[in-house]
Design a protein around this motif. Structure first.
Motif, mmCIF file in Angstrom:
data_model
loop_
_atom_site.group_PDB
_atom_site.id
_atom_site.type_symbol
_atom_site.label_atom_id
_atom_site.label_comp_id
_atom_site.label_asym_id
_atom_site.label_seq_id
_atom_site.Cartn_x
_atom_site.Cartn_y
_atom_site.Cartn_z
ATOM 1 N N LEU A 1 -34.828 61.034 -80.216
ATOM 2 C CA LEU A 1 -34.971 61.501 -81.541
ATOM 3 C C LEU A 1 -33.128 62.332 -81.311
ATOM 4 O O LEU A 1 -33.671 62.942 -82.959
ATOM 5 N N ASP A 2 -32.827 61.095 -81.052
ATOM 6 C CA ASP A 2 -30.890 61.815 -81.764
ATOM 7 C C ASP A 2 -29.859 61.008 -81.142
ATOM 8 O O ASP A 2 -30.784 60.119 -80.156
ATOM 9 N N ILE A 3 -29.136 60.702 -81.586
ATOM 10 C CA ILE A 3 -28.413 59.586 -81.976
ATOM 11 C C ILE A 3 -27.302 60.435 -81.881
ATOM 12 O O ILE A 3 -27.018 61.200 -82.282
ATOM 13 N N LEU A 4 -26.535 59.903 -80.183
ATOM 14 C CA LEU A 4 -24.789 61.305 -79.995
ATOM 15 C C LEU A 4 -23.538 60.091 -81.219
ATOM 16 O O LEU A 4 -23.361 58.852 -80.652
ATOM 17 N N MET A 5 -23.460 60.871 -82.217
ATOM 18 C CA MET A 5 -22.490 60.354 -82.249
ATOM 19 C C MET A 5 -21.016 61.112 -82.628
ATOM 20 O O MET A 5 -21.209 62.711 -82.696
ATOM 21 N N VAL A 6 -20.285 60.344 -81.898
ATOM 22 C CA VAL A 6 -19.057 61.153 -82.003
ATOM 23 C C VAL A 6 -17.463 60.602 -82.695
ATOM 24 O O VAL A 6 -17.524 59.756 -82.608
ATOM 25 N N ASP A 7 -16.680 61.315 -83.841
ATOM 26 C CA ASP A 7 -15.728 60.477 -83.965
ATOM 27 C C ASP A 7 -16.010 59.352 -85.214
ATOM 28 O O ASP A 7 -14.985 58.170 -85.008
ATOM 29 N N GLY A 8 -17.168 59.609 -85.409
ATOM 30 C CA GLY A 8 -18.058 57.885 -86.072
ATOM 31 C C GLY A 8 -18.100 57.244 -85.156
ATOM 32 O O GLY A 8 -18.072 55.911 -86.145
ATOM 33 N N GLU A 9 -17.959 57.100 -84.814
ATOM 34 C CA GLU A 9 -18.857 56.187 -83.523
ATOM 35 C C GLU A 9 -19.858 56.820 -82.555
ATOM 36 O O GLU A 9 -20.359 57.358 -82.540
ATOM 37 N N CYS A 10 -21.335 55.553 -82.387
ATOM 38 C CA CYS A 10 -21.999 56.153 -81.698
ATOM 39 C C CYS A 10 -22.180 55.994 -80.222
ATOM 40 O O CYS A 10 -21.220 54.780 -79.831
ATOM 41 N N ARG A 11 -22.277 56.237 -79.798
ATOM 42 C CA ARG A 11 -21.917 56.371 -77.740
ATOM 43 C C ARG A 11 -22.919 56.935 -76.825
ATOM 44 O O ARG A 11 -23.802 56.907 -75.900
ATOM 45 N N GLY A 12 -24.200 56.402 -78.069
ATOM 46 C CA GLY A 12 -26.112 56.359 -76.894
ATOM 47 C C GLY A 12 -27.177 57.314 -78.215
ATOM 48 O O GLY A 12 -26.944 57.810 -78.898
ATOM 49 N N VAL A 13 -27.714 57.919 -77.307
ATOM 50 C CA VAL A 13 -29.101 57.866 -77.902
ATOM 51 C C VAL A 13 -29.478 59.603 -76.819
ATOM 52 O O VAL A 13 -29.615 59.440 -75.749
ATOM 53 N N VAL A 14 -30.594 60.508 -77.343
ATOM 54 C CA VAL A 14 -31.563 61.150 -76.364
ATOM 55 C C VAL A 14 -32.688 60.695 -76.878
ATOM 56 O O VAL A 14 -32.952 60.871 -77.460
ATOM 57 N N ALA A 15 -34.020 60.745 -75.524
ATOM 58 C CA ALA A 15 -35.388 60.854 -75.884
ATOM 59 C C ALA A 15 -35.555 61.661 -75.211
ATOM 60 O O ALA A 15 -35.257 62.324 -74.348
#
Lengths: 579, 232
Positions: free
Chosen positions: A167-181
Motif C-alpha cells: 500500500l505504500d513505499i517508505l520514502m525518507v530523505d529522497g530515498e526508498c527504505r522499504g514498503v508497507v503491505a
C-alpha cells in the motif's frame, strides 16, 4: 508472524520480472531477498502471455539483433530510447537461452532447436518482410516462463509473502527504505525494511471495459509511487491488442496471424492489405487496432451490429492449429462457441499493455525527473516500469523479453547496491499512511459503491480514451475522472472483518486505478500529436519538432503537473512509419 | 436469464459452521460462473470472498466445486449449467473463508517432488537440443496451472490429506519424461514413498476435473510404469 521484516532486497510482484529479479538478487550470497505478492506467484499475469518471446536466434531464418533493435525503435514510433533497444536486442538472446537452460519447454524445430515464428512488426533487413523471431512454447509461452521461474525459485529457496498487498513505499530523505503491505489473510499491516526495493507489480488494464488483463491488474504501484512524488512516464501510450475475443477481451495471440491467420471485414476482405501493404496482418498492434476501428466505423464491421472483425484461421491445417495454438482454440470454443478450425472468430481490440510506467534508467533505477535523478534504493522492471524500450507502441513478444531482461538487471543492480549499504532507519510513523487508507475505506459513509464507480470508470475510459482520441473526449474524460475521484471519497465496504476482506482489497485497488486513469488522461490531453498508440484525431500527424520527448506526470499539491524527458536517439533517424 | 445460486459460506470471525447463502439474479447465458459470482459480490453481497484473477482459465485461482464437479469458475458458462447453480469450496483443504481454502498443504506436496529442472552438466553456449518427438512426450503435463482441481477431487486425498496427490505427480511427470532432465531417479524415489503414487486407485476423478484437459490418470500410470521398469 512478526509484522516487522528486514531484508536487504525486497521484490514487489512475483510475475516474470519479479521472479527473475529475485533469482538474480539471491545469487549474490551477501544479501537476503524476499518477494511480496498480492497473489500466489503462479497466478501472476505473465502466465497469460501466449505467442512468444522475441530474440534474434536465427533458428529458422537468418536474423540479427540489429534488425530486432531497429524494429523495436520503429515499432515504438521513434519514442523508444535507442540505447535501451540496442542493449535489449542483444541481452534478450542470452536471456532466452538462459530460460532454456532453466528447463523451459520451448517448442522445437526439426533439428531440436528452440522453435520461432513470425510476429507483428518483426522484420528482416530493416522492414523488408516478416521474420521468424518469436521463440515459443505452443501458445502458452508466458505460462511456461512463469512456471519455470517459479520452479527455480523453489529450487533457490526464495522467501515469499503471498497475498500481501503493498500500500505504500517508505520514502525518507529522497530515498526508498522499504514498503508497507496489508496481509490479506489476517488484515494486519506489515513493515518491510529494505536496502533495495524492486517494483515488478505489472500493469493497469482494468481501467478499461474490454481488456485482456486479469482482475488483479489495477496499477497499484503506479499509484503508490505517484502519491509519493515520483512521476509516471508516457502513460498516454496504452496498447490495444487487435485480437481480443469479442466483448470479453480474452486475448487471442498475434501468433495466430504469425501462423498465417488473416483479419477480414464483413465482406471477407483482407483489409490490412490496404493499410500495411508489405506485412499486412503482421503490422504492429497500434496500426492493426486502428485499422479495425476504421473498418468498423466505416460500416464494414461483421456481425448483426457491424461491430467486430473476423480472425480467419480456417485455411490453416487443423493439426497445426491444434498443435501450435491449442489454448486460443479452446478459448474461442468455450467463450464464443466458435471453432476456429471451421469458422472465423469474432474479435475486437482489447486493452492490453501500458508502454509507460515508473520511469527508470537502462539499469532499472527509478528516476525522479527529466534529468535522470535517481531515487536511491528504488528499482522497477516489467510492465510497471518504463525504461523506454517500447516507446509509443510495444511490439508483440517484447513484453516477455522486457520481463526477463530488465528483471535480471534489476536483481543484479539492486543487490549490488544493497551489499554496500547499511539498513537505513525507518520513520516511527511508517504505517500511518497505509493505516489511514484502510480506515477511510472501512469507515466511509458508503453512499457510493466501489463496483459502480469502477464500472463507470471502465466504460468511460473505453469510450473517451482508448484507440482514437480527441481534445473534446479527453477533456470530458478528465472531468469524469475528477468526479469519480470525488465520489470515491464516499465509498464504504460492508465487510468489516479482518480475514480475507476481499471487498476492502477491491476498494483499495479502485483508488489506485483512479490514479492510473488520471495519469493517462492528463498525459493524453497534453500531447498534441499522434504517435504510436496515441492516435489523436485533432492532431493526426507525428510532430517530431515539438513532441519527440517523453511525458512525465506528477501529482503535485496544486494538481497534476507535466514535465518532459528527452528521447535518447541513435543510429535510426525518425522516419515516417510505413509497413 | 434468471438463475438461483447457492453458495456455501463460512466466515471464521463470525460463524461456527458453514451455511448456504442463496441468491437469485438475472445473468446472460454466456456469462462465466465467475461473472455471476462477481455480480453477486458487486451488487448484492460485498462480503462474499473467493480468489480470482485472469478470468480465462490460465492463472488457476478460482477452482471451486460447481454443481458437484470441480471446475474453474471462469471456464464454465451459465448455459452449460442451467438455472440452478451451487458453488462450494474445493474439498480436502481447510476452508479459510467462504470459497477460499488454505493452499499451503497443496503447494507443500507440489514442492516435495522437486518440481524444477535438474541437470548439473556444464551449460552449452546455445540451447540444449531436444527433438520435437522428445518434447511431445511430456507436452500435456507442462500445461498444469496448479489450480488444485485434480487433487481436491481425488477420493484418496479426501481420506488421506498426506497423499501427495495428482497435481504433484503431474509435475513430477513433466520432469521425469523431459529428455534434458537428470533428476528422475530422485523424484521416483519420492513417488515410491508411502504417501506417494501407489495411493492412486485410478478413480479418474482428476482427469475429469482437470480444466487443462491433462490426461492425469494416464500420466500417473506412466510414472508408475517408469518406476517399475527402473526397479527391474
Amino acid at each position: 508472524m512478526s509484522r516487522a521484516h528486514k531484508y536487504d532486497v525486497i521484490v514487489v510482484g512475483a510475475g516474470g520480472a519479479g521472479l527473475m529479479a529475485a533469482r538474480y538478487a539471491a545469487q549474490n550470497p551477501n544479501v537476503t531477498v524476499a518477494v511480496i505478492s498480492k497473489l500466489y506467484p503462479t497466478r501472476s499475469h505473465t502466465g497469460a502471455a501466449q505467442g512468444g518471446v522475441g530474440a534474434a536466434l536465427g533458428n529458422v531464418t537468418e536474423d540479427y539483433p540489429e534488425w530486432h533493435a531497429f524494429d523495436t525503435v520503429k515499432g515504438g514510433d521513434y519514442l523508444t530510447d535507442q540505447d535501451v533497444a540496442e542493449m535489449f536486442a542483444y541481452d534478450v538472446i542470452e536471456s532466452v537461452i538462459e530460460l532454456e537452460h532453466m528447463g523451459l519447454p520451448f517448442s522445437r524445430t526439426p533439428e531440436g532447436k528452440i522453435a520461432q515464428r513470425k510476429f507483428g512488426g518483426h522484420t528482416r533487413e530493416f522492414g523488408k518482410s516478416a521474420v521468424e523471431r518469436a521463440c515459443y512454447a505452443a501458445d502458452r509461452t508466458g505460462h511456461m516462463i512463469l512456471q519455470t521461474l517459479y520452479q527455480q525459485s523453489i529450487k533457490d529457496n526464495v522467501i515469499f509473502f503471498n497475498e500481501f498487498h503493498v500500500l505504500d513505499i517508505l520514502m525518507v530523505d529522497g530515498e526508498c527504505r522499504g514498503v508497507v503491505a496489508y496481509e490479506l489473510a489476517t488484515g494486519e499491516l506489515h513493515t518491510f525494511q529494505a536496502k533495495s526495493t524492486i517494483i515488478a507489480s505489472g500493469g493497469n488494464g482494468r481501467m478499461f471495459k474490454v481488456t485482456s488483463n486479469a482482475h488483479a491488474l489495477t496499477g497499484d504501484l503506479q499509484s503508490v509511487v505517484y502519491r509519493r512524488g515520483i512521476p509516471i512516464e508516457d502513460p498516454e501510450f496504452y496498447q490495444f491488442h487487435p485480437t481480443g475475443l469479442y466483448k470479453i477481451g480474452v486475448l487471442l495471440t498475434e501468433g495466430a496471424r504469425g501462423e498465417g491467420g488473416i483479419l477480414r471485414n464483413k465482406d471477407g476482405e483482407r483489409f490490412m492489405e490496404r493499410y500495411a501493404p508489405t506485412i499486412k496482418d503482421l503490422a504492429p498492434r497500434d496500426m492493426v487496432s486502428r485499422s479495425m476501428y476504421l473498418e468498423i466505423r466505416e460500416g464494414r464491421g461483421a456481425g448483426p451490429d457491424n461491430d467486430y472483425i473476423l480472425l480467419d484461421l480456417t485455411h490453416i491445417d487443423g493439426h497445426i492449429i491444434e498443435e501450435r495454438l491449442p489454448d486460443i482454440t479452446e478459448f474461442a470454443r468455450i467463450y464464443l462457441g466458435v471453432d476456429p478450425i471451421r469458422e472465423p472468430v469474432p474479435v475486437q481490440p482489447t486493452a492490453h499493455y501500458a508502454m509507460g510506467g515508473i520511469p527508470t534508467t537502462i539499469d532499472t533505477n527509478v528516476i525522479m525527473d527529466g534529468q535522470n535523478t535517481i531515487v536511491p534504493g528504488l528499482y522497477a522492471a516489467g510492465e510497471v516500469a518504463c525504461a523506454s524500450l517500447h516507446g509509443a507502441n510495444r511490439l508483440g513478444t517484447n513484453s516477455l523479453g522486457d520481463l526477463i531482461v530488465f528483471g535480471r538487471r534489476a536483481g543484479r543492480f539492486a543487490s549490488k547496491y544493497a551489499e554496500k549499504r547499511d539498513f537505513p532507519d525507518l520513520p516511527s510513523d511508517a504505517q500511518d499512511f497505509s493505516r489511514n487508507l484502510l480506515d477511510k475505506a472501512l469507515n466511509g459513509s458508503g453512499t457510493e459503491k466501489v463496483a459502480t464507480i469502477r464500472k463507470e470508470l471502465q466504460n468511460t475510459m473505453m469510450d473517451n480514451a482508448s484507440v482514437f482520441r480527441t481534445d473534446e473526449l479527453l477533456g470530458k474524460q478528465i472531468e469524469i475522472v475528477k468526479e469519480l475521484q470525488e465520489r470515491y471519497k464516499q465509498i464504504g465496504v460492508e465487510d468489516k472483518g479482518k480475514q480475507y476482506n476481499t471487498e476492502l482489497m477491491e476498494a483499495l485497488e479502485l483508488g489506485f486505478l483512479l490514479d492510473n486513469a488520471e495519469q493517462l488522461v492528463y498525459a493524453a490531453f497534453n500531447r498534441k500529436e499522434s504517435r504510436g498508440a496515441h492516435s489523436h484525431e485533432d492532431y493526426k500527424d507525428r510532430d517530431d519538432e515539438n513532441w519527440l520527448k517523453h511525458t512525465l506526470v506528477y501529482k503535485a499539491d496544486k494538481g497534476v503537473q507535466i514535465d518532459y524527458k528527452p528521447v535518447t536517439l541513435g543510429k535510426y533517424e525518425p522516419k515516417p512509419r510505413v509497413y | 436469464m434468471k438463475v438461483n445460486v447457492k453458495i456455501k459460506r463460512f466466515n471464521p470471525e463470525a460463524d461456527k459452521r458453514p451455511y448456504w447463502s442463496e441468491y437469485s439474479l438475472d445473468v446472460r447465458e454466456t456469462d462465466r460462473v465467475l461473472d455471476v459470482i462477481n455480480q453477486i459480490k458487486w451488487e448484492m453481497d460485498g462480503s462474499l470472498s473467493y480468489r480470482r484473477s485472469c478470468a480465462h482459465g490460465i492463472c488457476g485461482s478460482d477452482a471451486m466445486l460447481i454443481n458437484g464437479v470441480n471446475r474453474l469458475a471462469c471456464k464454465i458458462l451459465v448455459k452449460d449449467l442451467g438455472a440452478e447453480i451451487s458453488v462450494e469450496p474445493i474439498r480436502g483443504l481447510p476452508v479459510l473463508k467462504d470459497l477460499i481454502v488454505d493452499m499451503e498443504p497443496f503447494f507443500d506436496s507440489y514442492k516435495a517432488v522437486l518440481p524444477f529442472f535438474i541437470n548439473e552438466d556444464p551449460e552449452p553456449p546455445t540451447e540444449r537440443y531436444q527433438s520435437p518427438e522428445d518434447r511431445e512426450i511430456f507436452d500435456a503435463t507442462t500445461k498444469c496451472i496448479l489450480c488444485a482441481a485434480c487433487t481436491t477431487s481425488c477420493p484418496v486425498f479426501w481420506t488421506n490429506g498426506r497423499y501427495i496427490g495428482p497435481a504433484a505427480i503431474v509435475n513430477a511427470h513433466r520432469f521425469i519424461f523431459d529428455s534434458r532432465d537428470h533428476g528422475a531417479d530422485e523424484r521416483l524415489q519420492i513417488m515410491n514413498q508411502s504417501n506417494g503414487l501407489w495411493r492412486c486407485r485410478t478413480a479418474y476423478n482428476c482427469t475429469e476435473a482437470c480444466p487443462r484437459d491433462i490426461p492425469i490418470t494416464k500420466a500417473i500410470e506412466e510414472v508408475k510404469r517408469e518406476l517399475l521398469w527402473r526397479r527391474a
